[in-house]
Write a protein that holds these residues in place. Structure first.
Motif, PDB file in Angstrom:
ATOM      1  N   HIS A 163     -14.120   0.924 -16.271  1.00  0.00           N
ATOM      2  CA  HIS A 163     -15.025   1.094 -17.411  1.00  0.00           C
ATOM      3  C   HIS A 163     -14.309   1.638 -18.644  1.00  0.00           C
ATOM      4  O   HIS A 163     -14.843   1.597 -19.737  1.00  0.00           O
ATOM      5  N   GLU A 164     -13.083   2.152 -18.431  1.00  0.00           N
ATOM      6  CA  GLU A 164     -12.324   2.648 -19.579  1.00  0.00           C
ATOM      7  C   GLU A 164     -11.552   1.519 -20.268  1.00  0.00           C
ATOM      8  O   GLU A 164     -10.885   1.761 -21.271  1.00  0.00           O
ATOM      9  N   LEU A 165     -11.615   0.308 -19.703  1.00  0.00           N
ATOM     10  CA  LEU A 165     -10.802  -0.793 -20.206  1.00  0.00           C
ATOM     11  C   LEU A 165     -11.639  -1.797 -20.991  1.00  0.00           C
ATOM     12  O   LEU A 165     -12.849  -1.888 -20.823  1.00  0.00           O
ATOM     13  N   SER A 166     -10.936  -2.578 -21.817  1.00  0.00           N
ATOM     14  CA  SER A 166     -11.606  -3.653 -22.558  1.00  0.00           C
ATOM     15  C   SER A 166     -11.820  -4.859 -21.633  1.00  0.00           C
ATOM     16  O   SER A 166     -11.277  -4.911 -20.526  1.00  0.00           O
ATOM     17  N   SER A 177     -17.449 -13.304 -14.992  1.00  0.00           N
ATOM     18  CA  SER A 177     -17.951 -11.930 -15.112  1.00  0.00           C
ATOM     19  C   SER A 177     -16.888 -10.965 -14.584  1.00  0.00           C
ATOM     20  O   SER A 177     -16.079 -11.329 -13.734  1.00  0.00           O
ATOM     21  N   TYR A 178     -16.896  -9.751 -15.104  1.00  0.00           N
ATOM     22  CA  TYR A 178     -15.874  -8.793 -14.714  1.00  0.00           C
ATOM     23  C   TYR A 178     -16.149  -8.302 -13.300  1.00  0.00           C
ATOM     24  O   TYR A 178     -17.206  -7.754 -13.018  1.00  0.00           O
ATOM     25  N   TYR A 202     -10.022   3.976 -14.636  1.00  0.00           N
ATOM     26  CA  TYR A 202     -11.106   3.210 -14.014  1.00  0.00           C
ATOM     27  C   TYR A 202     -11.467   2.043 -14.930  1.00  0.00           C
ATOM     28  O   TYR A 202     -11.304   2.134 -16.158  1.00  0.00           O
ATOM     29  N   SER A 244     -13.773  -6.402 -11.421  1.00  0.00           N
ATOM     30  CA  SER A 244     -12.980  -5.276 -10.910  1.00  0.00           C
ATOM     31  C   SER A 244     -13.957  -4.209 -10.435  1.00  0.00           C
ATOM     32  O   SER A 244     -14.947  -3.923 -11.100  1.00  0.00           O
TER      33      SER A 244
END
Ligand SMILES: Nc1ncnc2c1ncn2[C@@H]1O[C@H](COP(=O)(O)OP(=O)(O)O)[C@@H](O)[C@H]1O
Ligand SMILES: [Mg+2]
Lengths: 294, 264
Positions: B137-140, B88-89, B135, B91
């Motif tokens: 949430h802006e990333l894949s 799971s992500y 941030y 970051s």
């Protein structure tokens, strides 16, 4: 609302295909208002919110005009607005408002100062939660106004009685809800921090607390609304100043317009605090703004 | 024991006792050795205890029997020497990419590493320099996983632990991530223990593959794809084309389906 004619035509054209025997306008309205998962820009939300208010004021005005009750007992919005102006201009109502705001600030600040450490510890550590949750959870069900006679005897009619009532009414809810917020932190975040060398203290502050902050702010926003209820109860029971005290004074002389002006003031203050909290939320948590999410 | 002896797992077992339910034997008598600088892969059918073993190495789960040690020190709890990357992500959404990568060094008060540009080095290594101030949430998904890898490596772990790190990614991205990881790991001489249920991933990344069987979880076979030295490093097509690769692939498939029959 700028709905172009073109738009309306295409909508009704499609509507005519879909709903057999239904008026195209009805189909178009339903499509516009009852569609799941729409998101509106702030302009449209503001406009619709204002419409809701206008509807309410119009209903009030018409009810007052209809003469169901004497104007003295059921004044219309215009009269209440005049009363509000007179209160501020001639009867030092600002002092009452400030007294109430000061009481809210002090007692709500105190409630947060007590509830936040409890909520953080309960949310983070299962044993502390198991120890305190049943206790605080039970206290939550005690109706705070039931304590008023006791508080009046113990603390007199001064500020401490009001602050105590607000505390009793709010602090248990707040602690339990802040603990719920704290529990939202994913276990994998905590474990990641641990395997990066994070000790108990740094995990608690840099992950658990930091992750919960937006939730805390939202919970405080909700509970602030509740604490207004207890403030007004406390001020109506015994106070020489404050919005509730003004309303009780007005009752003695059957100044219904003043009482309603007090209610309106409380509503406006609530709206202002709500807006303040939302603003803080946007400032402090830019990573949660919906427009930044894909 | 030598100080640079790598990871040693000695007769490790794990029994889960949850309330009134029957105790569940997740792992039994697992012994394995992973030399420093190598990539070890835990492979096996779902539920065979791969994650449990990895979490025991991380110190997030205590073994009910046996002992584990890294470079001669007994593993008793989580620590900076064993950084973990989850499927799971993870970051932290409130930190930018750069702050995320710097997180471990910051909480450990490692000012010298922060100054020496370690953070930027690993941001470049995972090719995120263009979004360093964004941030998460802006990333894949793939980019977020690269943030997690850079964050863990910047913290100088002696062992990098990964639990199906690319399992949530689409095949194309997963491919690229495997290549990226292999490149970094070869360059930094990182010791890695990675959980996978994908045979190609295991043979492509692993210097040594530990195949676990289930009910209870046991180490069934240790597979060393030594033939990899015969193909250019990281050349996936050459690897997949190698006869020894195809033999091992078939062999592991047989092990997998045997496990499947035992479970049924
Ligand atoms: N916290 C836990 N409590 C009880 N049983 C668990 C727990 N974690 C894992 N298990 C059990 O241990 C076994 C191995 O799980 P896991 O290590 O997650 O397998 P894998 O990662 O290989 O799919 C499974 O049967 C699982 O149900
Ligand atoms: Mg698993």
């Amino acid at each position: 609302m700028t709905v172009s004619l073109q738009d309306r035509l295409t909508h009704s054209a499609r509507g005519a295909q879909v709903g057999v025997g239904e008026a195209p306008v009805a189909v178009s309205l339903r499509r516009r208002w009852l569609d799941f998962g729409q998101s509106l820009d702030w302009r449209r939300r503001l406009w619709l919110g204002a419409c809701g208010w206008l509807l309410f004021l119009a209903g009030w005005y018409l009810a007052a005009q209809a003469g169901l009750a004497p104007a003295r007992l059921f004044p219309g919005p215009g009269q209440v607005l005049t009363a509000l102006h007179t209160l501020f201009a001639e009867q030092q109502f600002l002092g009452d408002v400030l007294a109430s705001v000061r009481r809210i600030a002090v007692s709500f600040g105190l409630a947060v100062a007590l509830a936040l450490p409890l909520g953080l510890l309960m949310g983070a550590f299962a044993r502390i939660d198991a120890l305190l949750n049943p206790l605080l959870g039970a206290f939550r069900y005690l109706p705070a106004p039931a304590f008023i006679p006791l508080l009046l005897m113990w603390l007199g009619t001064g500020d401490s009685h009001k602050i105590a009532l607000l505390l009793i009414g709010v602090v248990f809810f707040l602690a339990i809800m802040l603990a719920d917020d704290t529990r939202q932190v994913p276990a994998s975040f905590i474990e990641t921090a641990k395997t990066l060398g994070g000790g108990r203290r740094s995990v608690l502050w840099t992950v658990v607390f930091r992750h919960s902050l937006p939730g805390y702010l939202d919970t405080c926003r909700q509970m602030l609304a509740v604490s207004w209820t207890y403030l007004v109860i406390a001020e109506i029971v015994a106070a020489t100043d404050g919005i509730g005290a003004m309303m009780m004074r007005a009752k003695r002389f059957v100044h219904v317009d003043d009482i309603m002006a007090g209610i309106v003031t409380i509503g406006l203050l609530g709206l202002a605090f709500d807006a303040l909290f939302r603003l803080l939320y946007r400032w402090w948590f830019p990573y949660l703004r919906p427009e930044n999410h894909r | 024991m030598k100080t640079n002896s790598g990871l040693n797992v000695h007769k490790a077992g794990k029994i889960f006792r949850a309330g009134s339910r029957q105790p569940r034997v997740a792992l039994e008598g697992v012994s394995l050795h992973l030399p420093p600088g190598q990539v070890g892969v835990l492979l096996g059918p779902s539920g065979c205890g791969k994650s449990t073993l990895l979490r025991m190495v991380a110190g997030l789960e205590a073994p009910t029997s046996g002992a584990l040690s890294l470079n001669g020190r007994a593993i008793t709890g989580p620590g900076r020497d064993r950084g973990m990357v989850f499927q799971s992500y993870t970051s932290f959404p409130w930190l930018t990419v750069r702050q995320n990568v710097a997180y471990g060094l910051t909480i450990n008060g490692d000012a010298s590493s922060l100054k020496e540009g370690v953070v930027d080095h690993f941001i470049r290594a995972v090719r995120l320099q263009d979004v360093a101030n964004a941030y998460p949430h802006e990333l894949s998904g793939g980019m977020r996983q690269r943030v997690a890898i850079a964050r863990t490596l910047a913290n100088h772990p002696e062992l990098l632990l990964m639990d199906e790190p690319f399992g949530a990614l689409d095949p194309e991205t997963r491919w690229q991530m495997q290549e990226l990881l292999l490149g970094i790991v070869r360059k930094e001489h990182t010791t890695v223990l990675l959980v996978s249920h994908d045979i190609e991933e295991a043979l492509y990344l692993g210097d040594v593959v530990f195949f676990l069987s289930s009910h209870p979880g046991r180490l069934r076979e240790v597979i060393r794809p030594g033939f990899k030295h015969e193909v250019p490093a990281g050349d996936r097509e050459a690897l997949l084309d190698h006869p020894e690769y195809r033999r091992l692939d078939l062999h592991i498939r047989r092990l997998m389906s045997e496990e499947g029959r035992r479970a049924a």
